[in-house]
Design a protein around this motif. Structure first.
Motif, short mmCIF file in Angstrom:
data_model
loop_
_atom_site.label_atom_id
_atom_site.label_comp_id
_atom_site.label_asym_id
_atom_site.label_seq_id
_atom_site.Cartn_x
_atom_site.Cartn_y
_atom_site.Cartn_z
N UNK A 28 12.14 3.11 -2.69
CA UNK A 28 11.33 3.67 -4.13
C UNK A 28 9.94 4.50 -3.82
N UNK A 29 9.51 4.43 -2.95
CA UNK A 29 8.14 5.30 -2.65
C UNK A 29 8.56 6.53 -1.96
N UNK A 79 4.51 0.27 -8.92
CA UNK A 79 4.66 0.74 -7.49
C UNK A 79 3.46 0.37 -6.57
N UNK A 80 2.24 -0.11 -7.27
CA UNK A 80 1.20 -0.60 -6.14
C UNK A 80 1.46 -1.88 -5.51
N UNK A 81 2.29 -2.70 -6.15
CA UNK A 81 2.83 -3.80 -5.33
C UNK A 81 3.50 -3.70 -4.11
N UNK A 85 2.19 -4.03 -0.23
CA UNK A 85 3.15 -4.95 0.61
C UNK A 85 3.29 -4.16 1.82
N UNK A 86 3.83 -3.02 1.62
CA UNK A 86 3.99 -2.04 3.13
C UNK A 86 2.79 -1.95 3.73
N UNK A 115 -3.83 0.62 -10.51
CA UNK A 115 -2.97 -0.14 -11.38
C UNK A 115 -3.23 -0.27 -12.90
N UNK A 116 -4.47 -0.70 -12.76
CA UNK A 116 -5.40 -0.86 -14.28
C UNK A 116 -5.51 0.62 -14.79
#
Length: 133
Positions: A28-29, A79-81, A85-86, A115-116
């Motif tokens: 995804x990234x 995507x920041x989640x 996590x990574x 994200x905000x």
């Protein structure tokens, strides 16, 4: 200013290098990074300066991460989640537990702000300075 927590420049650089090695292969990234980063050594050096500034108040970083992520129109708030996590997994592999936890807390605070700031209905990022010292 006193650093937020004890860490060496080499540890910061190692975390950044390993994170991007992992992120480039993430389904995804990876494609998002590949679309925007053409010079990996320069990008990693810049992000190392970002973290040195965020952790050690080094003042060697000059940039606007929120604007960069806004300009990259394929970056989405969710995507920041995945990113965090990574990043947390790299921190746990590379650093002592207390250092990893401190850096993770800072990364999550910054991630919340990004994200905000990428969520259109929000007026802007929150205060990321954290509690007063």
């Amino acid at each position: 200013m006193t650093p937020r927590f004890a860490i060496t420049d080499a540890e910061i650089a190692t975390v950044v290098a390993e994170f991007y090695a992992v992120a480039r292969t993430h389904p995804g990234l990876g494609p998002v990074f590949a679309a925007h980063v053409t010079d990996w050594p320069a990008h990693e050096a810049k992000i190392t300066r970002f973290w040195k500034n965020a952790i050690q108040f080094d003042r060697s970083y000059d940039g606007n991460p929120l604007q960069v992520h806004r300009d990259a129109t394929d970056v989405r708030a969710g995507m920041f989640d995945v990113w965090l996590g990574l990043f947390d997994s790299v921190l746990r592999r590379q650093l002592p537990p207390e250092t990893a936890a401190a850096w993770s807390t800072l990364a999550h605070r910054i991630g919340r702000g990004l994200r905000f700031g990428l969520t259109p209905q929000n007026g802007g990022p929150p205060d990321l300075r954290g509690p007063a010292r």
